[in-house]
Design an enzyme around this catalytic site. Structure first.
Site: not given
Length: 905
Positions: A7, A80, A82, A84, A303, A305, A350
């Site tokens: 990303e 990423d 997740d 999203e 990470y 999030r 996670h």
């Protein structure tokens, strides 16, 4: 050749170093396509087909990825880890498939929780397939947010002028803030008293204790409700002879807090560092993407999030090594601490947020990081290490003093026998959760006599729950199960951008327009701002991720009821809305008066009552006896606090204008007080000047009125150009101007006093605006408008930056950065501005069509000698146009069909 798509460009650069020359690592720069910000992008009537559109800003990134795939053996989608990120990976794949770039290329999904060489290489070595359950959960969330926003916001615009928008989650968060404010306003403090005494021991130590029993009766909070009752009891305490009755010591343990999740990191950064949720996530993002450490870019944290609280075993061992080295073996617990996630969605559980290498202490990182990133890194490092330290061992002591007549006073305190994790870190507390262990108490023996030094009677009043801070709001949203931790920052930003709430001393205060929107939604869309309903919808999204329910079924269930609720407001009249808002917000808008009179009685006439009314610029308060009574005041003010009581009975004469001889009067309008020169005449309006908000009404005397009426005033010729510099009041505030360059003044009073030096300084830093015949170049191009493909530009105007398209200009909120505003936000601002102004944007396609038609007709007029030929040409062109139109229709159907099938993939 292998292609890796991530990303972030910073992440791409770092990962490229790790993987070597056989890999090309490119960034998608977030989402490369999304739903266009226009009605009809989600089609409930076509089983929720979704028309995705490539983001204009992503065109060069899409091209770079497509070019790199020519002849590539592998495509690794490494966005990423997740929902999203999974959705972004899917969108990249779909766009590349549409471009026929995925032929013999093998597509794999790889994830890594940290940007370290080991984690990246392990991820590439262990690829998996795209998880369509996660993709569909994100699609469902996007569709729900879209349907609520594009369906509910127009209802607000029609029924509640001045409202900007509504959102599925933001409206619920706004309701929390507004309800807390109403609770505070309705709160009635209750009086209560306490009695404290200072005792002196035989060894000279002083102990403060509080009365808990009076004459054998246990005291409750309101047992002493007033000064008379309290004094009678205090006199008996003063007359008594006290000794130590009991000394109780109890051991206690305190365990460390769990490692950080997204939510707890935002809360703790707010409490300890003063960071907002948005700022916290921006700083954490950079720590995750990495800094140059010893010549190599390295990610410093995992990470950021995540809902997970577990740590990898290598991290746990790293913590234990650091603890033993830095603090000693006694601070290392016998066995590692294992934490379990509270998230119901195991696929997103996670690791917690932690340093990638625990041996990188904050002290060592200080030379690589700036102050902001170092402070957040230190917070994460300390929390992670402390989570694996030994518990703190305390000793809680309670001492009771008695006089033998049933009067008992109690002192409490604690002693830290072993600091454990407290040596490194202690979790911050919210106001309501503040834990008080008391002070350390001196040693005393049971039966020991003490001397009474002082007895104090203290008055107290109960207090309402405090307004929400960012930390407490995030905590409450998480407790209710509303939204996801990764979205809290954007929710808070939207509420501030829409000017529904403001931050005052780090506490959220709802603006009146926020209260109106909440009252409207709570009254007419009750279910959709209920906390339980919103939380249950979040659970259903988690169920989609777990493959427990079909995502289209979740959308069907929601839309069936929601569309009926929206249709139910079609016959709703604005008068009905105002009647309900007056009922719900009555105590807020019309608080009780000190003299006990009716707060809704009109102060100007005897017959009317005050009530909410709506106008072009939003709601205000007016008299029901209109037009006979024209009393008005702005929402959020009283008849006294804005000075309107002086002018509600009619214009206040200030004096005759020295130039015109006309009377200058001070008057009250629906949007605030203003000055007027003379009286209105047929077909001629008198000159009027609004009173700047920062000038107190009581300060507006004849002298100031004359100066305001004389605006704009000339300051003098510019020392360089010789052009006249003027100062005046504009729609958005005071300014200085010269040669179409404008500088903003800081206050309304400054426009009356600003001199040459200050004006030249402001103009020197101002940007030239485009005048007649020459348009100033845009600051940036946001992207192509979804309706006609024409550019949406950001420009710097007289009153600040704005976005423009098709003749519609929309001011960019002060809380948004004009250089980073997204296409979606720009389209929304333009749509809201168009709805308010009633203007329709001039679409590029329609303009082009008119020009083409005019161009075709022009030659026929210029060639009168060849009229038959002109007619023949015209006749020949008409069928051709018809033929072209006929060809376009099937193409649209094919595109719609293709989009529908794509959204079902």
């Amino acid at each position: 050749m292998n292609v890796v798509v991530v990303e972030s460009p910073a992440k791409a650069k770092t990962i490229n170093k790790y993987l070597g020359k056989d890999f090309t690592v490119l960034a998608s720069y977030g989402h490369i396509r999304d739903l266009p910000s226009k009605d009809g992008s989600v089609k409930p009537e076509e089983d929720f087909a979704m028309d995705y559109q490539n983001d204009a800003k992503s065109a060069k990134h899409i091209k770079a990825i497509a070019d790199a795939l020519n002849g590539a053996e592998n495509l690794y989608l490494a966005t990423d880890p997740d929902r999203e990120g999974e959705a972004i990976a899917w969108h990249v794949l779909k766009v590349m498939e549409d471009k026929k770039k995925i032929k013999d290329t093998k597509v794999s999904r790889v994830v890594f929780n940290e940007i370290t060489k080991k984690a990246v290489l392990d991820g590439i070595a262990n690829p998996r397939e795209l998880d369509m359950n996660l993709v569909n959960a994100q699609q469902a969330r996007r569709a729900l947010d879209y349907l609520v926003g594009f369906t509910l916001s127009p209802v607000l615009w029609r029924k509640l002028p001045g409202a900007k928008s509504a959102g599925r989650v933001q409206s619920v968060a706004l309701r929390l803030i507004c309800e807390r404010e109403l609770e505070i306003e309705a709160f009635k403090p209750e009086e209560y008293w306490t009695i404290d005494a200072d005792f002196l021991t035989g060894k000279g130590s002083s102990i403060t204790a509080r009365l808990t029993h009076a004459e054998g009766q246990k005291l409750e909070k309101f047992s002493m409700p007033n000064a008379d009752v309290t004094k009678a009891i205090a006199d008996k305490v003063r007359a008594g002879s006290f000794s130590v009755d009991t000394v109780t010591k109890k051991p206690a343990r305190r365990n460390p807090a769990m490692p950080f999740t997204t939510s707890t990191l935002q809360q703790e950064a707010s409490r300890k560092l003063g960071f907002g949720a948005k700022r916290t996530m921006m700083v954490a993002q950079k720590l995750y993407e990495g800094f140059d450490i010893g010549g190599e870019t390295t990610g410093l944290i995992t990470y950021m999030r995540t809902d997970g609280v577990s740590l990898a075993m290598e991290a746990i061992h790293g913590c234990r090594d650091v603890i033993a080295k830095e603090y000693g073996e006694e601070y290392v617990p016998a066995s590692p601490r294992m934490y379990k996630t509270k998230s119901k969605n195991a696929q997103e559980a996670h690791e917690a947020i932690r340093p990638t290498d625990l041996s990188r202490t904050p002290k060592e990182m200080a030379r690589f990081l700036d102050q902001e990133h170092l402070r957040l890194y230190e917070l994460i490092w300390k929390r992670t290490v402390a989570s694996q330290m030994e518990s703190a061992q305390l000793e809680r002591t309670t001492i009771d003093f008695t006089d033998g007549t049933g009067n008992i006073l109690r002192a409490t305190g604690s002693v830290v026998r072993f600091a454990g994790f407290l040596k490194l870190y202690e979790e911050g507390q919210d106001d309501a959760d503040d834990e008080k262990d008391g002070k350390r108490l001196p040693a005393v023996k049971e039966g020991e006599a003490v001397t009474t030094e002082d007895v104090r009677e203290d008055q107290h009043f109960t207090e309402p729950a405090p307004r929400y801070s960012e930390a407490s709001l995030v905590k409450k949203l998480e407790e209710l199960g509303i939204g996801r931790p990764s979205t809290y920052a954007s929710i808070i930003s939207v509420l501030q951008d829409r000017e529904y709430v403001k931050l005052d001393q780090k506490r959220f205060i709802p603006e009146d327009k926020g209260q109106l929107v909440t009252a409207f939604l709570s009254s007419f869309f009750t279910r959709y701002v209920e906390y339980d309903f919103t939380a249950q919808l979040e659970e259903r999204l988690d169920d989609i991720s777990d493959a427990k329910v079909d995502w289209k079924q979740v959308l069907r269930d929601f839309w069936n009821d929601f569309s009926i609720a929206v249709e139910g407001t079609s016959e709703l009249r604005i008068t009905d809305v105002l009647e309900e808002l007056n009922r719900v917000l009555g105590p807020h808008v019309f608080p009780p008066r000190e003299d006990g009179t009716d707060p809704r009685a009109c102060p100007k006439c005897d017959e009317g009552r005050l009530g909410l009314k709506t106008g072009r610029f939003g709601a205000f308060i007016g008299c029901t006896n209109y037009p006979e009574c024209r009393y008005t005041r702005q929402l959020g003010t009283s008849g006294d606090d804005d000075g309107s009581s002086e002018i509600d009975d009619g214009p206040k004469e200030l004096g005759l204008d020295p130039d015109t001889g006309l009377m200058i009067t001070l008057r009250k309008g629906p949007y605030g007080p203003y000055l007027q020169l003379g009286e209105a005449e047929p077909k001629k309006k008198p000159k009027r000047v609004s009173i700047p908000k920062d000038i107190p009404l009581e300060d507006v005397d004849f002298e100031i009125a004359v100066q305001l009426m004389a605006l704009p005033r000339q300051i003098g010729p510019h020392p360089e150009s010789g052009s006249m510099i003027t100062a005046g009041l504009g729609r958005y505030g005071p300014y200085v101007e010269c040669d179409k360059k404008y500088g903003r003044l800081t206050s309304g009073m400054e426009v009356l006093t600003v001199g040459m030096n200050r004006a030249v300084e402001l103009l020197a830093s101002a940007k030239t605006r485009g005048g007649a015949g020459r348009a100033a170049p845009p600051l940036r191009v946001v992207g192509a408008h979804p309706e006609d493909g024409a550019d949406i530009n950001v420009k710097d105007g007289r009153y600040g930056p704005y976005v423009t398209h098709g003749g519609i200009n929309a001011t960019i909120p002060k809380t948004s950065d004009p250089m980073t505003i997204t296409l979606e936000d720009a389209v929304t601002l333009l749509a809201e501005r168009a709805a308010k102004s009633g203007k329709k944007p001039k679409l590029a396609g329609k303009t082009a069509a008119k020009k083409t038609t005019a161009a075709k007709k022009a030659p026929a007029k210029k060639a009168p000698a060849k009229k038959p030929a002109a007619k023949k040409t015209t006749a020949a062109k008409k069928p051709a146009a018809s033929k072209t139109t006929a060809k376009k229709a099937p193409a649209k159907k094919a595109a719609a069909s293709k989009s529908a099938s794509g959204s079902d993939a």
